[in-house]
Design a protein around this motif. Structure first.
Motif, PDB file in Angstrom:
ATOM      1  N   ARG A   5       0.684  -1.424  -0.060  1.00  0.00           N
ATOM      2  CA  ARG A   5      -0.087   0.182   0.101  1.00  0.00           C
ATOM      3  C   ARG A   5       1.019   1.257  -0.154  1.00  0.00           C
ATOM      4  NH1 ARG A   5      -4.793   1.664   4.342  1.00  0.00           N
ATOM      5  NH2 ARG A   5      -5.871  -0.143   3.038  1.00  0.00           N
ATOM      6  N   GLU A   6       2.174   1.284   0.687  1.00  0.00           N
ATOM      7  CA  GLU A   6       2.913   2.330   0.626  1.00  0.00           C
ATOM      8  C   GLU A   6       3.365   2.680  -0.706  1.00  0.00           C
ATOM      9  OE1 GLU A   6       5.678   2.121   4.033  1.00  0.00           O
ATOM     10  OE2 GLU A   6       4.160   1.301   5.145  1.00  0.00           O
ATOM     11  N   VAL A  15       0.589   4.343  -2.548  1.00  0.00           N
ATOM     12  CA  VAL A  15       0.778   5.850  -2.306  1.00  0.00           C
ATOM     13  C   VAL A  15       1.817   6.545  -2.873  1.00  0.00           C
ATOM     14  CG1 VAL A  15       0.717   7.338  -0.527  1.00  0.00           C
ATOM     15  CG2 VAL A  15      -0.283   5.354   0.083  1.00  0.00           C
ATOM     16  N   MET A  16       2.857   5.977  -2.852  1.00  0.00           N
ATOM     17  CA  MET A  16       4.041   6.570  -3.565  1.00  0.00           C
ATOM     18  C   MET A  16       3.797   6.700  -4.957  1.00  0.00           C
ATOM     19  SD  MET A  16       7.531   4.905  -1.682  1.00  0.00           S
ATOM     20  CE  MET A  16       8.788   6.258  -2.454  1.00  0.00           C
ATOM     21  N   ARG A  17       3.594   5.884  -5.759  1.00  0.00           N
ATOM     22  CA  ARG A  17       2.945   5.959  -6.933  1.00  0.00           C
ATOM     23  C   ARG A  17       2.101   6.980  -7.404  1.00  0.00           C
ATOM     24  NH1 ARG A  17       3.842   5.128 -11.240  1.00  0.00           N
ATOM     25  NH2 ARG A  17       3.102   3.224 -12.048  1.00  0.00           N
ATOM     26  N   ALA A  18       0.853   6.920  -6.298  1.00  0.00           N
ATOM     27  CA  ALA A  18      -0.178   7.840  -6.553  1.00  0.00           C
ATOM     28  C   ALA A  18       0.366   9.297  -6.470  1.00  0.00           C
ATOM     29  CB  ALA A  18      -1.241   7.477  -5.489  1.00  0.00           C
ATOM     30  N   ILE A  19       1.138   9.496  -5.862  1.00  0.00           N
ATOM     31  CA  ILE A  19       1.600  11.027  -5.528  1.00  0.00           C
ATOM     32  C   ILE A  19       2.764  11.333  -6.684  1.00  0.00           C
ATOM     33  CG2 ILE A  19       1.049  11.233  -3.232  1.00  0.00           C
ATOM     34  CD1 ILE A  19       3.758  10.976  -2.254  1.00  0.00           C
ATOM     35  N   GLY A  20       3.151  10.677  -7.444  1.00  0.00           N
ATOM     36  CA  GLY A  20       3.872  10.890  -8.751  1.00  0.00           C
ATOM     37  C   GLY A  20       5.192  10.086  -8.767  1.00  0.00           C
ATOM     38  N   PHE A  21       5.613   9.167  -7.830  1.00  0.00           N
ATOM     39  CA  PHE A  21       6.862   8.564  -8.086  1.00  0.00           C
ATOM     40  C   PHE A  21       6.509   7.514  -9.041  1.00  0.00           C
ATOM     41  CE2 PHE A  21       7.484  10.245  -3.695  1.00  0.00           C
ATOM     42  CZ  PHE A  21       8.674  10.431  -3.540  1.00  0.00           C
ATOM     43  N   LEU A  22       7.664   7.393  -9.931  1.00  0.00           N
ATOM     44  CA  LEU A  22       7.649   6.296 -11.020  1.00  0.00           C
ATOM     45  C   LEU A  22       8.104   5.193 -10.571  1.00  0.00           C
ATOM     46  CD1 LEU A  22       9.321   8.963 -13.427  1.00  0.00           C
ATOM     47  CD2 LEU A  22       6.979   8.140 -13.544  1.00  0.00           C
TER      48      LEU A  22
END
Lengths: 251, 390
Positions: B287-288, B291-298
């Motif tokens: 899930r973490e 979240v990182m992917r959702a906020i823009g991490f590739l």
């Protein structure tokens, strides 16, 4: 902090912005979110499941809208589409001037980083990071200096009233405080749109009211457009508009 | 804060699991270092051979001896400074049945000019040279078996059957650490003269060690020596001392290869265990990552975060393994092995190469173990990840 923690795109954001600009389309004059004939279909094996059907939706700049509906009605799917986490099966989807259906995964990721702030039901903070580090996390994608990142994260925490909890870990915070940190994380990049998926779902009434008041402030003072999925009528009452979904259609 | 600091903190998220994993890698590295040290100690004598010495043996096999008269021919070859012969005796002290040591019949008058690294007190040396039954033993062997100058010892011969009596006349040490200080030297003449007339072993020598003037001429001198016996009934094979020592080791090459393989297998097993640990750890944080992917991490940011975590664990395990290896090998096991198995391992110490290899392999182990979990974490579907409970 002024009302805009990151008023203009910097460094890689400018590259991302020009990348995204390729997919810019005019929305209606006052709309920041525009859906026309949007469909979303999943397949269970070979069987199609139509989650959203011919959906039209216009959300004005600075709007605050609540999405309600029974489980399985398509609320979260619609929120995911607006947030650029998913693509429509058909129809046009313009958010903040970008045609999301035409963007690649990496373009969408960069667009989300610049345009969308996420607020989740379960807060979803990184347990190994302090409050200020959690807020700083989205800024790692920018070319801001470490000191500037920290300054902006501190400012965002001050806005949500947690300046005295900056160096606390999530486990040392109450649920309401964790959600406030999550809101600070959502606004630190100065996004145009905040998407909130059941932001008060895990909170007691008092904490929920505090979060809803904070969201109102984000909308009123920072001019953030907010789309909030909720089952809570009290939460929906705070929004300007409440839309109801049933079987993939707005009613 | 940087992405790498998030990874480093995630390493210690589950402290017990991290500690056990790091300890597991450390133990694997200790085992690797130990086995590699066995390998390097075994070949250290060969690797550290004198460059100005050649060895000449029977062309077919070193088990079959050469006629003693060959020594004079070898001494006449241009470029040769001196030559000394020896025969493998293969004796055992019946009071110490389980102690192996090298026992050799040597040409006494040339031994010290060819092997100038041997250090013997002048009085001992003189006594040994003048006593046909005298023995010169290494200080490590003397200490281990409790021998001292003046003692009479009896060896039982395996190649030359019977009881052979010697007086310990000298104890040698060495100017070079890698020289075996557990050997037993005695007069070749004593051995030869004791053999019955007509014995096929009489007037035969095992090998000749030659000291040459110019190491750069080693190839040409080797060929010249062998050419001198081309027309003889027994041909010779001359090579550098290093090559000769390695050819002795050839007998145990299968064992050495097995040790080599085992040391790598241990690391491979540890890589699989670490891979499982990293996979478990990343699965728990699905899930973490969502979240990182959702906020823009590739995806490559996620993969990098997982890889850094795996490399940090590998590095910590490797570092700890080395820290544990040094006292274990250098102070404990190394001394014991040198004292008790000096014939095989005259210098049992961790080489710089082994230490560097251990650390690099530990980092590579972490990297390899993290590859699959990193790939899978990078490919996670954002929405599915966010829905994942926990």
């Amino acid at each position: 902090m002024n009302s805009s923690p990151q008023a203009s795109p910097s460094g890689s954001d400018r590259g991302a912005a020009s990348d995204i600009a390729e997919h810019a389309r005019p929305t209606t004059a006052e709309s920041i979110i525009s859906l026309r004939g949007v469909r979303k279909t999943y397949f269970r094996g070979k069987e199609p499941i139509h989650v959203l059907q011919d959906l039209d939706l216009e959300v004005p700049v600075g709007g605050y809208e609540a999405l309600m509906g029974p489980s399985g009605s398509g609320k979260s799917t619609l929120l995911n589409l607006i947030a650029g986490l998913d693509r429509p099966s058909a129809g046009s989807l313009l958010v903040a001037g970008a045609d999301l259906g035409a963007m690649s995964d990496s373009q969408l990721a960069r667009w989300r980083a610049n345009t969308i702030g996420f607020i989740f039901q379960a807060y979803n903070l990184m347990p190994v990071l302090t409050a200020v580090e959690n807020v700083e996390l989205p800024l790692l994608l920018t070319k801001l200096s470490a000191s500037e990142r920290k300054r902006r994260a501190q400012t965002a925490l001050r806005i949500v009233g947690l300046e005295d909890r900056m160096h606390h870990y999530p486990r040392q915070l109450s649920g309401g405080q964790e959600q406030r940190v999550a809101i600070a994380r959502a606004i630190v990049n100065d996004p145009q749109v905040l998407v909130a998926d059941e932001p008060t779902g895990d909170l007691d009434r008092q904490s929920a009211d505090e979060i809803l008041t904070l969201l109102e402030r984000m909308n009123r003072e920072l001019h953030k457009t907010i789309i909030m999925v909720t089952h809570d009528p009290a939460a929906a009452e705070r929004a300007h508009i409440t839309r109801r979904l049933n079987k993939g259609q707005l009613i | 804060m940087r992405l790498s600091s998030l990874s480093v903190r995630n390493v210690w998220r589950n402290r017990l699991r991290a500690l056990l994993t790091v300890l597991g890698i450390a133990v694997a590295i200790v085992a690797f270092v130990l086995l590699r040290t066995v390998l390097s100690a075994w070949t250290v004598g060969a690797e550290a051979s004198a460059k100005d010495r050649l060895g000449t043996r029977n062309k077919v096999t070193f088990v079959v001896p050469l006629p003693k008269r060959y020594i004079e021919t070898i001494r006449q070859v241009p470029g040769v400074v001196d030559a000394s012969y020896a025969s493998w005796f293969g004796g055992k002290d019946p009071r110490h049945e389980n102690e192996f040591f090298a026992s050799m019949a040597v040409e006494t008058k040339t031994l010290f000019s060819v092997f100038d690294e041997l250090v013997v007190p002048p009085a001992d040396r003189e006594r040994w040279l003048n006593n046909r039954k005298g023995a010169l033993v290494g200080d490590v062997l003397a200490k281990k078996l409790g021998w001292k100058v003046g003692d009479t010892v009896t060896l039982q011969g395996s190649i030359y059957p019977g009881d052979w009596q010697f007086q310990i006349e000298g104890i040698y040490s060495s100017t070079r650490k890698v020289v075996d200080r557990s050997s037993f030297f005695f007069h070749w003449d004593y051995l030869n003269d004791s053999l019955p007339e007509g014995s096929p072993q009489r007037d035969r020598i095992g090998w000749v060690t030659t000291r040459i003037r110019d190491p750069l001429q080693a190839g040409a001198i080797s060929q010249a020596i062998d050419r001198a016996f081309d027309e003889q009934e027994i041909q010779t094979l001359t090579m550098s001392e290093r090559a000769m020592n390695l050819s002795f080791l050839g007998m145990v090459s299968a064992v050495l290869k097995a040790i080599d393989l085992v040391s790598l297998v241990i690391l491979f097993i540890m890589m699989l265990i670490l891979g499982n640990t990293i996979a478990m750890s990343t699965r728990e944080r699905t899930r973490e990552f969502g979240v990182m992917r959702a906020i823009g991490f590739l995806p490559h940011h996620i993969a990098l975060a997982v890889l850094i975590e795996a490399i940090v664990i590998g590095g910590l395990g490797g570092g700890l393994g080395l820290v544990l290896s040094y006292p274990l090998v250098e102070r404990g096991m190394g001394r014991f092995i040198e004292e008790n198995m000096g014939s095989f391992f005259p210098y049992f110490r961790i080489s710089e190469g082994t230490a560097v290899a251990a650390l690099v392999l530990a980092l590579l182990l972490g990297l390899s173990a993290g590859l699959l979990p990193a790939y899978r974490a990078a490919r996670l579907n954002v929405i599915d990840s966010l829905r994942r409970a926990g």
